[in-house]
Design a protein around this motif. Structure first.
Motif, PDB file in Angstrom:
ATOM      1  N   ARG A 144       4.665  11.427  19.988  1.00  0.00           N
ATOM      2  CA  ARG A 144       5.051  10.374  19.050  1.00  0.00           C
ATOM      3  C   ARG A 144       3.846   9.569  18.608  1.00  0.00           C
ATOM      4  N   LEU A 145       2.960   9.256  19.546  1.00  0.00           N
ATOM      5  CA  LEU A 145       1.763   8.492  19.197  1.00  0.00           C
ATOM      6  C   LEU A 145       0.868   9.280  18.251  1.00  0.00           C
ATOM      7  N   GLY A 146       0.589  10.549  18.607  1.00  0.00           N
ATOM      8  CA  GLY A 146      -0.283  11.359  17.759  1.00  0.00           C
ATOM      9  C   GLY A 146       0.286  11.555  16.368  1.00  0.00           C
ATOM     10  N   HIS A 147       1.571  11.871  16.297  1.00  0.00           N
ATOM     11  CA  HIS A 147       2.202  12.075  14.996  1.00  0.00           C
ATOM     12  C   HIS A 147       2.203  10.783  14.188  1.00  0.00           C
ATOM     13  N   SER A 148       2.452   9.663  14.862  1.00  0.00           N
ATOM     14  CA  SER A 148       2.499   8.380  14.165  1.00  0.00           C
ATOM     15  C   SER A 148       1.147   8.013  13.585  1.00  0.00           C
ATOM     16  N   VAL A 149       0.079   8.229  14.353  1.00  0.00           N
ATOM     17  CA  VAL A 149      -1.267   7.918  13.859  1.00  0.00           C
ATOM     18  C   VAL A 149      -1.576   8.738  12.614  1.00  0.00           C
ATOM     19  N   LEU A 150      -1.226  10.013  12.655  1.00  0.00           N
ATOM     20  CA  LEU A 150      -1.503  10.882  11.515  1.00  0.00           C
ATOM     21  C   LEU A 150      -0.699  10.475  10.281  1.00  0.00           C
ATOM     22  N   VAL A 151       0.578  10.148  10.459  1.00  0.00           N
ATOM     23  CA  VAL A 151       1.386   9.796   9.285  1.00  0.00           C
ATOM     24  C   VAL A 151       0.972   8.441   8.715  1.00  0.00           C
ATOM     25  N   VAL A 152       0.432   7.571   9.551  1.00  0.00           N
ATOM     26  CA  VAL A 152      -0.107   6.314   9.024  1.00  0.00           C
ATOM     27  C   VAL A 152      -1.285   6.611   8.096  1.00  0.00           C
ATOM     28  N   VAL A 153      -2.150   7.534   8.506  1.00  0.00           N
ATOM     29  CA  VAL A 153      -3.281   7.924   7.659  1.00  0.00           C
ATOM     30  C   VAL A 153      -2.776   8.569   6.372  1.00  0.00           C
ATOM     31  N   VAL A 154      -1.741   9.402   6.489  1.00  0.00           N
ATOM     32  CA  VAL A 154      -1.155  10.033   5.297  1.00  0.00           C
ATOM     33  C   VAL A 154      -0.646   8.973   4.327  1.00  0.00           C
ATOM     34  N   ALA A 155       0.123   8.033   4.843  1.00  0.00           N
ATOM     35  CA  ALA A 155       0.727   7.017   3.979  1.00  0.00           C
ATOM     36  C   ALA A 155      -0.329   6.120   3.346  1.00  0.00           C
ATOM     37  N   LEU A 156      -1.250   5.612   4.157  1.00  0.00           N
ATOM     38  CA  LEU A 156      -2.269   4.707   3.623  1.00  0.00           C
ATOM     39  C   LEU A 156      -3.174   5.427   2.626  1.00  0.00           C
ATOM     40  N   GLY A 157      -3.590   6.644   2.972  1.00  0.00           N
ATOM     41  CA  GLY A 157      -4.439   7.403   2.055  1.00  0.00           C
ATOM     42  C   GLY A 157      -3.738   7.708   0.754  1.00  0.00           C
ATOM     43  N   SER A 158      -2.463   8.066   0.837  1.00  0.00           N
ATOM     44  CA  SER A 158      -1.696   8.393  -0.372  1.00  0.00           C
ATOM     45  C   SER A 158      -1.474   7.161  -1.245  1.00  0.00           C
ATOM     46  N   VAL A 159      -1.209   6.026  -0.610  1.00  0.00           N
ATOM     47  CA  VAL A 159      -0.995   4.792  -1.368  1.00  0.00           C
ATOM     48  C   VAL A 159      -2.265   4.389  -2.110  1.00  0.00           C
ATOM     49  N   HIS A 190       7.878   0.402  14.101  1.00  0.00           N
ATOM     50  CA  HIS A 190       8.316  -0.710  14.942  1.00  0.00           C
ATOM     51  C   HIS A 190       9.529  -0.322  15.769  1.00  0.00           C
ATOM     52  N   ASP A 191      10.488   0.337  15.157  1.00  0.00           N
ATOM     53  CA  ASP A 191      11.726   0.681  15.862  1.00  0.00           C
ATOM     54  C   ASP A 191      11.503   1.770  16.903  1.00  0.00           C
ATOM     55  N   LEU A 192      10.650   2.754  16.596  1.00  0.00           N
ATOM     56  CA  LEU A 192      10.405   3.853  17.541  1.00  0.00           C
ATOM     57  C   LEU A 192       9.369   3.494  18.604  1.00  0.00           C
ATOM     58  N   ARG A 193       8.616   2.433  18.375  1.00  0.00           N
ATOM     59  CA  ARG A 193       7.657   1.916  19.350  1.00  0.00           C
ATOM     60  C   ARG A 193       6.712   3.008  19.849  1.00  0.00           C
ATOM     61  N   ALA A 194       5.991   3.574  18.908  1.00  0.00           N
ATOM     62  CA  ALA A 194       5.073   4.663  19.263  1.00  0.00           C
ATOM     63  C   ALA A 194       3.979   4.220  20.224  1.00  0.00           C
ATOM     64  N   TRP A 195       3.638   2.937  20.225  1.00  0.00           N
ATOM     65  CA  TRP A 195       2.537   2.451  21.042  1.00  0.00           C
ATOM     66  C   TRP A 195       2.907   2.293  22.520  1.00  0.00           C
ATOM     67  N   THR A 196       4.167   2.582  22.891  1.00  0.00           N
ATOM     68  CA  THR A 196       4.598   2.394  24.280  1.00  0.00           C
ATOM     69  C   THR A 196       3.878   3.331  25.238  1.00  0.00           C
TER      70      THR A 196
END
Length: 200
Positions: A144-159, A190-196
């Protein structure tokens, strides 16, 4: 969930995803453009819309799609997202190979190109991680952490890529879509709490 609220959510999602496509279809930037270029542009707009849909599916926020079903659809939609990006890049390659090479080598004079390439590679990595999750026996929290970090990069880069480029997407519809992408991603993270993973 009341039927009226569910209908409103689906209507809002439809407006947020189909609206930019409709604006792009009437863009003056399409005049005198080759069909391949137009197809590549629409693939890029569709990819941006799918980036909004993905966190909504993963978080189970769409009415009528329970979280388990939503996550299964999320995997298929992720494949469709990758296909749209590949179509986008392939179309631009056929239109102007030197520009695509410069973008891939991060030597393009246009700043939006680098952000698009960063988002693309992060998307491919997220897809590869999803495919290798079970063969590698990744722990759920680590996955979850690894996937979340990657999708954050996807979203920010795409925006950033979308906001910097002056293309077929209208500024208003483009900006609203980008805001919704970031809001949806922030909500599901926030809801999935990937940083846990790092919590005792």
């Amino acid at each position: 969930m009341p039927a009226a609220r569910a209908l409103l959510i689906w209507a809002a999602l439809g407006a947020a995803t189909i609206g930019p496509l409709a604006v792009a279809a009437n863009s003056p930037f399409l005049e005198w453009r080759a069909p391949v270029y137009i197809l590549a542009g629409f693939a890029g707009v569709a990819a941006m819309a799918l980036i909004l849909v993905q966190p909504l599916l993963a978080g189970g926020y769409l009415p009528g799609l329970p979280r388990p079903l939503g996550r299964r659809v999320h995997r298929w939609t992720g494949g469709l997202l990758i296909a749209c990006v590949l179509l986008h890049v392939a179309g631009l390659w056929l239109t102007s190979p030197p520009d695509v090479i410069d973008a891939l080598l991060f030597t393009s004079p246009t700043p939006f190109s680098a952000w698009g390439v960063i988002a693309m590679w992060a998307l491919f990595a997220a897809g590869m991680l999803a495919l290798l999750r079970r063969p590698l026996h990744l722990r759920p929290r680590l996955w979850r952490l690894g996937h979340s970090v990657l999708v954050v990069v996807v979203a920010l880069g795409s925006v950033v890529h979308a906001l910097l480029i002056e293309g077929t997407m209208g500024m208003v519809s483009k900006t609203l879509l980008c805001i919704l992408v970031l809001a949806a991603l922030a909500k599901v993270l926030h809801d999935l709490r990937a940083w846990t993973l790092f919590r005792r």
